[in-house]
Design an enzyme around this catalytic site. Structure first.
Site, PDB file in Angstrom:
ATOM      1  N   HIS B 130       0.825  -1.572  -0.264  1.00  0.00           N
ATOM      2  CA  HIS B 130       0.347  -0.085   0.131  1.00  0.00           C
ATOM      3  C   HIS B 130       0.913   1.376  -0.158  1.00  0.00           C
ATOM      4  CE1 HIS B 130      -3.033   3.508   1.601  1.00  0.00           C
ATOM      5  NE2 HIS B 130      -3.611   2.499   1.356  1.00  0.00           N
ATOM      6  N   ASP B 207       2.999  -4.364   7.762  1.00  0.00           N
ATOM      7  CA  ASP B 207       2.139  -3.497   7.671  1.00  0.00           C
ATOM      8  C   ASP B 207       0.961  -5.022   7.930  1.00  0.00           C
ATOM      9  OD1 ASP B 207      -0.432  -2.391   7.175  1.00  0.00           O
ATOM     10  OD2 ASP B 207       0.687  -1.904   4.674  1.00  0.00           O
ATOM     11  N   GLN B 210      -4.263  -5.046   6.949  1.00  0.00           N
ATOM     12  CA  GLN B 210      -5.231  -5.833   6.192  1.00  0.00           C
ATOM     13  C   GLN B 210      -5.818  -7.572   7.227  1.00  0.00           C
ATOM     14  OE1 GLN B 210      -7.286  -4.715   3.997  1.00  0.00           O
ATOM     15  NE2 GLN B 210      -6.748  -2.672   3.913  1.00  0.00           N
ATOM     16  N   LYS B 233     -10.382  -0.265  10.103  1.00  0.00           N
ATOM     17  CA  LYS B 233     -10.710  -1.370   9.266  1.00  0.00           C
ATOM     18  C   LYS B 233     -10.381  -2.619  10.127  1.00  0.00           C
ATOM     19  CE  LYS B 233      -6.853   0.345   5.895  1.00  0.00           C
ATOM     20  NZ  LYS B 233      -7.680   0.682   5.092  1.00  0.00           N
ATOM     21  N   CYS B 371      -5.120   2.826  -3.463  1.00  0.00           N
ATOM     22  CA  CYS B 371      -3.832   3.598  -3.189  1.00  0.00           C
ATOM     23  C   CYS B 371      -2.589   2.058  -3.088  1.00  0.00           C
ATOM     24  CB  CYS B 371      -4.285   3.575  -2.065  1.00  0.00           C
ATOM     25  SG  CYS B 371      -4.983   4.821  -0.700  1.00  0.00           S
TER      26      CYS B 371
END
Lengths: 157, 413
Positions: B130, B207, B210, B233, B371
């Site tokens: 991302h 990261d 998600q 999220k 993104c």
């Protein structure tokens, strides 16, 4: 599965009119213009779409040719295609008046011009998220006239 | 009933009624929300926790001796404890509350990397990151003369792990890698990759934006040095996020921003910084948001991340199968290991046009570059349509998605 309510597609049909779909599938004046005297790049940061607009002005500042290339949705392609048809043959000041009139009409205002084929873009007024798709080519044209080195974006201030 | 249907029913969750926003109509149709990878909807309990805080407990934290300040502090720090348990971190000192994944990654770039990295050293990322796990490193490289190196992906949208392993050399200062790709849904084998990095003493940032709402994450088991994610999220409020950092590393890092709350003593001839994790939390934080995030952790844990993962896996399989059955539909991102996300293109319909037509039928998907413009460039597309799942989605949602895509094909026929 839950029964769907009857789908009202009138707004959609208004957005994706036959004329729009035709210009999106077969954009007019698509491709580079070697003799261009003015050019600008338009970008929609939301979706990453870009278009390059080329104008050839003669000594009297009349648009002799207008072409464009790039990627975009049906609305932005059709708008760019219709733009090139509209401004070819117009003096610069009149082309800029078309910019004012078209963007005003797409953002909720009224046009004093008879917009003709460009009326087909009016469907976007019901789809606020899509207005910028239709106005991007026109903002790009204004940038090209101003010979701004920067990339036009879809800000519709 | 077929075997597949039985298996699906066993895994199905019935939580939709916990989410008030999902009961509304959009353009005359019951909302089908398939954009949770961009931001998830919130359950009643989260909304009520935030409201309760605003109605009864609001005051500034870590400051007053009065009752409200005490309650606000308890609620805020209580959420930190929940997050510590959620990640199985060793200590609450390792849980830095931020505004989201983006701030968490920028914090590591500027506070951990910038003071130590030398020109010529490398930050290694992957092609599927991302923008928030690309741009902070580009800024760092501009500042320091370090080099950004990108591990490649294949045509299915999977990380080329062999290539990544070759790129892991002593020149790499830090590996920053997504747990799950937001555009493709690919799940990276981060545990194994981290073990390779550890062999070379290379720190790793994951990261996890998600990953956290879709699978159980255990930072001890992963053995990562930093783990970044966002609250919104995972059913929490926007403007909240976490940076998990290994305590020994956080101890050695300078503050990220200066201000109130991150200090012990301030004098004009020198200031003593606060302990972990407060050293990295300057200014009045997003108290109500963090309270909501703590409530989101409670909600996810009550249902169970394992059950959620099973439900979503079964649903993803169903969705992928249904989408693949549509003539002219091209799936983008077909990795073997995937979670909750499917990108696709339909005929030569531009994703924005598809998104508008679907929205008109009450179906919310994301369209565009997500993104992740380098991913779009890799697949040579300007953007995609993306349907992303959460625990509250069901088969009806997928059926509505498929019907709506067919309608778009009719309009563009």
């Amino acid at each position: 599965m839950s029964k769907l309510a009857e789908l009202n597609t009138d707004d959609l049909k208004d957005l994706y009119r036959e004329l729009i779909l035709d210009h999106a599938r077969n954009p007019r004046n698509f491709g580079p213009l070697r003799s261009a005297t003015h050019r600008a790049r338009g970008a929609n940061p939301l979706c990453g779409d870009t278009l390059e607009l080329y104008l050839e002005l003669d000594a009297d500042e009349v648009v002799r040719a207008a072409r464009f290339e790039g990627t975009g949705c049906a609305i932005s392609l059709a708008s760019a295609s219709l733009l090139t048809e509209t401004v070819a043959g117009l003096p610069r000041h009149l082309a800029l008046q078309w910019f004012e009139q078209v963007t005003a009409s797409l953002t909720g205002g009224r046009s004093e011009f008879d917009l003709g084929k460009l009326m087909a873009l009016q469907g976007v007024r019901e789809f606020p998220a899509r207005v910028k798709c239709a106005t991007l080519p026109w903002h790009t044209m204004r940038s090209a006239f101003q010979q701004q080195a920067t990339t036009a974006t879809t800000t519709t201030e | 009933m077929s075997h597949a249907t039985l298996a699906f029913d066993k895994n199905a969750l019935d939580v939709r009624s916990d989410f008030p926003s999902l009961t509304q109509s959009v353009n005359g149709q019951t909302l089908v929300y398939l954009d949770s990878a961009a931001s998830a909807q919130q359950p009643n309990t989260v909304i009520e926790a935030v409201q309760q805080y605003h109605e009864h407990d609001h005051a500034n934290v870590h400051r007053g001796v009065h009752s409200l300040s005490h309650r606000a502090t308890e609620a805020y720090e209580g959420a930190r404890d929940k997050l510590c348990g959620f990640l199985n971190a060793a200590s609450r000192r390792e849980i830095v509350l931020t505004s989201g994944t983006t701030e968490s990654i920028n914090l590591v770039a500027q506070s951990f990397c910038r003071p130590r990295i030398s020109a010529g050293e490398q930050i290694l990322i992957t092609h599927m990151e991302h923008h928030s796990n690309i741009v902070p490193w580009q800024i760092l490289c501009e500042q320091t003369g370090a080099e950004l190196v990108v591990a490649p992906i294949d045509n299915r949208g999977q990380l080329d792990t062999d290539a990544l392993r070759e790129l892991l050399t002593e020149k790499v200062f830090l590996l920053a890698i997504g747990h799950v790709s937001n555009a493709l849904g690919s799940v990276n084998p981060v545990r194994e990759i981290i073990s390779w990095a550890k062999d070379l003493d290379i720190p790793v940032l994951v990261d996890g934006a998600q990953a956290v709402p879709h699978m159980a994450v255990d930072v001890k088991d992963l053995d990562c040095d930093f783990y970044a994610f966002s609250g919104h999220k995972m059913l929490g409020p926007t403007g909240t996020g976490v940076l998990y950092g290994r305590e020994a590393l956080l101890e050695d890092m300078p503050p990220w921003q200066g201000g109130g709350d991150m200090i012990l003593e301030v004098r004009f001839d020198g200031t003593v910084y606060n302990d972990l994790p407060y050293k990295f939390e300057a200014g009045t934080p997003n108290i109500s948001g963090v309270v909501g995030l703590g409530s989101a952790v409670d909600y996810l844990q009550a249902i169970g991340l394992t059950r959620i993962a099973q439900h979503e896996q079964a649903l993803l399989e169903y969705m992928t199968g249904q989408l693949a059955g549509i003539d002219g539909l091209r799936l983008i991102g077909t990795a073997r290991e995937k979670a909750s996300v499917q990108s696709f293109l339909v005929d030569d319909i531009h994703p924005h046009d598809l998104g508008t037509i679907l929205d008109h039928q009450g179906v919310a998907i994301r369209t565009g570059h997500h993104c992740a413009m380098p991913v779009m460039d890799f697949f040579n597309v300007p953007g995609t349509a993306r349907a992303s799942l959460a625990l509250y989605n069901d088969r009806d949602d997928i059926d509505r998605l498929v019907a709506a895509i067919r309608k778009a094909q009719e309009i563009f026929a």
